[in-house]
Scaffold this active site. Structure first.
Site, PDB file in Angstrom:
ATOM      1  N   VAL A  67      -4.774   3.810   3.460  1.00 12.46           N
ATOM      2  CA  VAL A  67      -4.021   4.304   2.319  1.00 12.46           C
ATOM      3  C   VAL A  67      -4.569   5.691   1.996  1.00 12.46           C
ATOM      4  CG1 VAL A  67      -3.289   3.872  -0.053  1.00 12.46           C
ATOM      5  CG2 VAL A  67      -3.770   1.934   1.473  1.00 12.46           C
ATOM      6  N   THR A  72       1.695  11.001  -5.823  1.00  9.40           N
ATOM      7  CA  THR A  72       2.135  10.124  -6.905  1.00  9.40           C
ATOM      8  C   THR A  72       1.098   9.043  -7.190  1.00  9.40           C
ATOM      9  OG1 THR A  72       3.239   8.515  -5.476  1.00  9.40           O
ATOM     10  CG2 THR A  72       4.520  10.464  -6.138  1.00  9.40           C
ATOM     11  N   HIS A  74       1.419   6.004  -6.714  1.00  7.13           N
ATOM     12  CA  HIS A  74       1.576   4.891  -5.771  1.00  7.13           C
ATOM     13  C   HIS A  74       0.267   4.554  -5.061  1.00  7.13           C
ATOM     14  CE1 HIS A  74       3.839   2.151  -3.270  1.00  7.13           C
ATOM     15  NE2 HIS A  74       3.374   2.730  -2.181  1.00  7.13           N
TER      16      HIS A  74
END
Length: 140
Positions: A67, A72, A74
């Site tokens: 990741v 953002t 997210h």
């Protein structure tokens, strides 16, 4: 010999390949078998592990994913919720090594995925093995 399931969120192919190589090397070195299951993203990893736990086909699990922070919020959701889901399963007794790396950029990911550098895939597999062995100790 135990059987482990590596559950990978296949998003960054080259990074995942490195993490899986580290994990499989560690599992093989310890004399264990493994299979690899691919899911769409890191958020799906805990759910897939939960389903696999119910199957009784595996003794332990290795979560693999990358990741990378974007523009953002997210990133925080994916990083936090995937870790929370995995932790919930471990609190229920599952032997899981968390190899989902959460980083700021690809260079940090490369450093962590490369088995000649930080080898986070290998470390996750070793953690899964350690938790599996601990479970054996307390079940006897």
């Amino acid at each position: 010999m135990a059987k482990f399931l590596i559950v990978e969120a296949r998003f960054y192919d080259h990074l995942n390949d490195m993490l899986i190589e580290g994990a499989t090397d560690a599992l093989k070195a310890a004399g264990h078998e493994h299979e690899v299951l691919t899911v769409p993203g890191a958020l799906e990893i805990p759910g897939a592990i939960s389903l696999a736990i119910d199957s009784d086909l595996y003794d332990g699990f290795v979560a693999i994913g990358v990741v990378i922070r974007g523009e953002t919020y997210h990133f925080e959701i994916v990083a936090g919720e995937s870790a929370r889901g995995i932790m919930a399963l471990t609190m229920d007794g599952a032997a899981i090594g968390n190899g989902i790396i959460t980083v700021e950029n690809e260079e940090q990911a490369l450093a962590r995925a490369d088995k000649t550098r930080k080898n986070k895939g290998g470390e996750a597999a070793q953690a899964a093995i350690a938790m599996y062995e601990l479970g054996l100790k307390f079940s006897n």
